[in-house]
Design a protein around this motif. Structure first.
Motif, PDB file in Angstrom:
ATOM      1  N   ALA A  54     106.959  37.812  90.634  1.00 55.28           N
ATOM      2  CA  ALA A  54     108.184  37.612  89.550  1.00 55.28           C
ATOM      3  C   ALA A  54     109.215  36.797  90.475  1.00 55.28           C
ATOM      4  CB  ALA A  54     108.908  38.987  89.659  1.00 55.28           C
ATOM      5  N   GLY A  55     108.605  35.923  91.494  1.00 56.49           N
ATOM      6  CA  GLY A  55     109.739  34.996  92.194  1.00 56.49           C
ATOM      7  C   GLY A  55     110.031  33.636  91.149  1.00 56.49           C
ATOM      8  N   PRO A  56     110.729  32.991  91.716  1.00 51.99           N
ATOM      9  CA  PRO A  56     111.218  31.962  90.825  1.00 51.99           C
ATOM     10  C   PRO A  56     110.273  30.590  90.677  1.00 51.99           C
ATOM     11  CG  PRO A  56     112.220  31.775  92.928  1.00 51.99           C
ATOM     12  CD  PRO A  56     111.559  33.067  93.004  1.00 51.99           C
ATOM     13  N   SER A  57     110.159  30.197  89.452  1.00 54.69           N
ATOM     14  CA  SER A  57     109.422  28.729  89.528  1.00 54.69           C
ATOM     15  C   SER A  57     109.977  27.831  90.540  1.00 54.69           C
ATOM     16  CB  SER A  57     109.532  28.449  88.158  1.00 54.69           C
ATOM     17  OG  SER A  57     108.690  27.240  88.048  1.00 54.69           O
ATOM     18  N   HIS A  58     109.133  27.166  91.261  1.00 53.42           N
ATOM     19  CA  HIS A  58     109.366  26.338  92.366  1.00 53.42           C
ATOM     20  C   HIS A  58     108.297  25.098  92.168  1.00 53.42           C
ATOM     21  CE1 HIS A  58     106.655  29.136  94.279  1.00 53.42           C
ATOM     22  NE2 HIS A  58     106.191  28.074  95.216  1.00 53.42           N
ATOM     23  N   LEU A  59     108.455  24.132  93.062  1.00 52.90           N
ATOM     24  CA  LEU A  59     107.274  22.983  93.294  1.00 52.90           C
ATOM     25  C   LEU A  59     106.827  23.279  94.469  1.00 52.90           C
ATOM     26  CD1 LEU A  59     109.640  19.932  92.064  1.00 52.90           C
ATOM     27  CD2 LEU A  59     107.839  21.241  90.737  1.00 52.90           C
ATOM     28  N   ALA A  60     105.547  22.937  94.375  1.00 53.19           N
ATOM     29  CA  ALA A  60     104.657  22.973  95.832  1.00 53.19           C
ATOM     30  C   ALA A  60     103.816  21.905  96.011  1.00 53.19           C
ATOM     31  CB  ALA A  60     104.118  24.252  96.160  1.00 53.19           C
ATOM     32  N   GLY A  61     103.499  21.413  97.022  1.00 52.49           N
ATOM     33  CA  GLY A  61     102.358  20.441  97.414  1.00 52.49           C
ATOM     34  C   GLY A  61     101.917  20.556  98.974  1.00 52.49           C
ATOM     35  N   VAL A  62     100.915  19.937  98.974  1.00 54.62           N
ATOM     36  CA  VAL A  62     100.187  19.761 100.495  1.00 54.62           C
ATOM     37  C   VAL A  62     100.117  18.308 100.924  1.00 54.62           C
ATOM     38  CG1 VAL A  62      98.532  20.497 101.878  1.00 54.62           C
ATOM     39  CG2 VAL A  62      99.029  21.918  99.999  1.00 54.62           C
ATOM     40  N   THR A  63     100.481  17.915 102.128  1.00 50.32           N
ATOM     41  CA  THR A  63     100.292  16.912 102.696  1.00 50.32           C
ATOM     42  C   THR A  63      99.670  17.052 104.166  1.00 50.32           C
ATOM     43  OG1 THR A  63     101.207  14.586 103.185  1.00 50.32           O
ATOM     44  CG2 THR A  63     102.623  16.488 103.082  1.00 50.32           C
ATOM     45  N   ASN A  64      98.523  16.381 104.579  1.00 50.26           N
ATOM     46  CA  ASN A  64      98.015  16.633 105.719  1.00 50.26           C
ATOM     47  C   ASN A  64      98.145  17.906 106.298  1.00 50.26           C
ATOM     48  OD1 ASN A  64      97.574  13.881 106.012  1.00 50.26           O
ATOM     49  ND2 ASN A  64      99.555  13.419 106.489  1.00 50.26           N
TER      50      ASN A  64
END
Length: 133
Positions: A54-64
């Motif tokens: 139920a948390g907020p929509s957010h952006l996520a990514g992985v680098t190294n």
């Protein structure tokens, strides 16, 4: 530290003291997550939209191996925090920043054999960007 050629005496250490810590994720808060993500995209980061339960929509990514998340929020800057990035070509990154209207706190400088600049993201966070060879 043990001198070269000498054997270190083994001691029983807890797991936290016997290994080096690794930063595994960085969570940023932004009033406009897409506008903020656009600056980090110029550095090569890629983001996907996520939502956990139920948390907020957010952006996520992985680098190294580092997970970078950008969540919506109003408390966005921690004074005294600077985020560092290593890039292959600082001149190209600077040109992308200029084209996108990203503010520079310090333009490219050569200090101690290292080329670097400091940019500012839309929330006021300083980004230390240095060229690696």
């Amino acid at each position: 530290m043990t001198a070269p050629g000498k054997t270190a005496r083994r001691r029983s250490l807890s797991p936290l003291r016997s290994s080096r810590p690794v930063i595994s994720f960085l969570t940023l808060f932004a009033k406009d997550i897409e506008r903020t993500a656009d600056v980090y995209r110029l550095l090569g980061l890629r983001f996907e939209t996520e939502r956990h339960g139920a948390g907020p929509s957010h952006l996520a990514g992985v680098t190294n191996g580092l997970v970078v998340e950008i969540y919506p929020g109003t408390e966005t800057v921690s004074p005294g925090t600077m985020i560092g990035f290593d890039v292959a070509n600082l001149s190209i990154v600077r040109a992308k920043f200029m084209e996108a209207g990203v503010r520079l706190h310090r333009d490219i400088e050569q200090i101690g054999g290292e080329r670097r600049l400091i940019a500012v993201d839309p929330e006021g966070r300083k980004l230390f960007v240095r060229e690696t060879t």
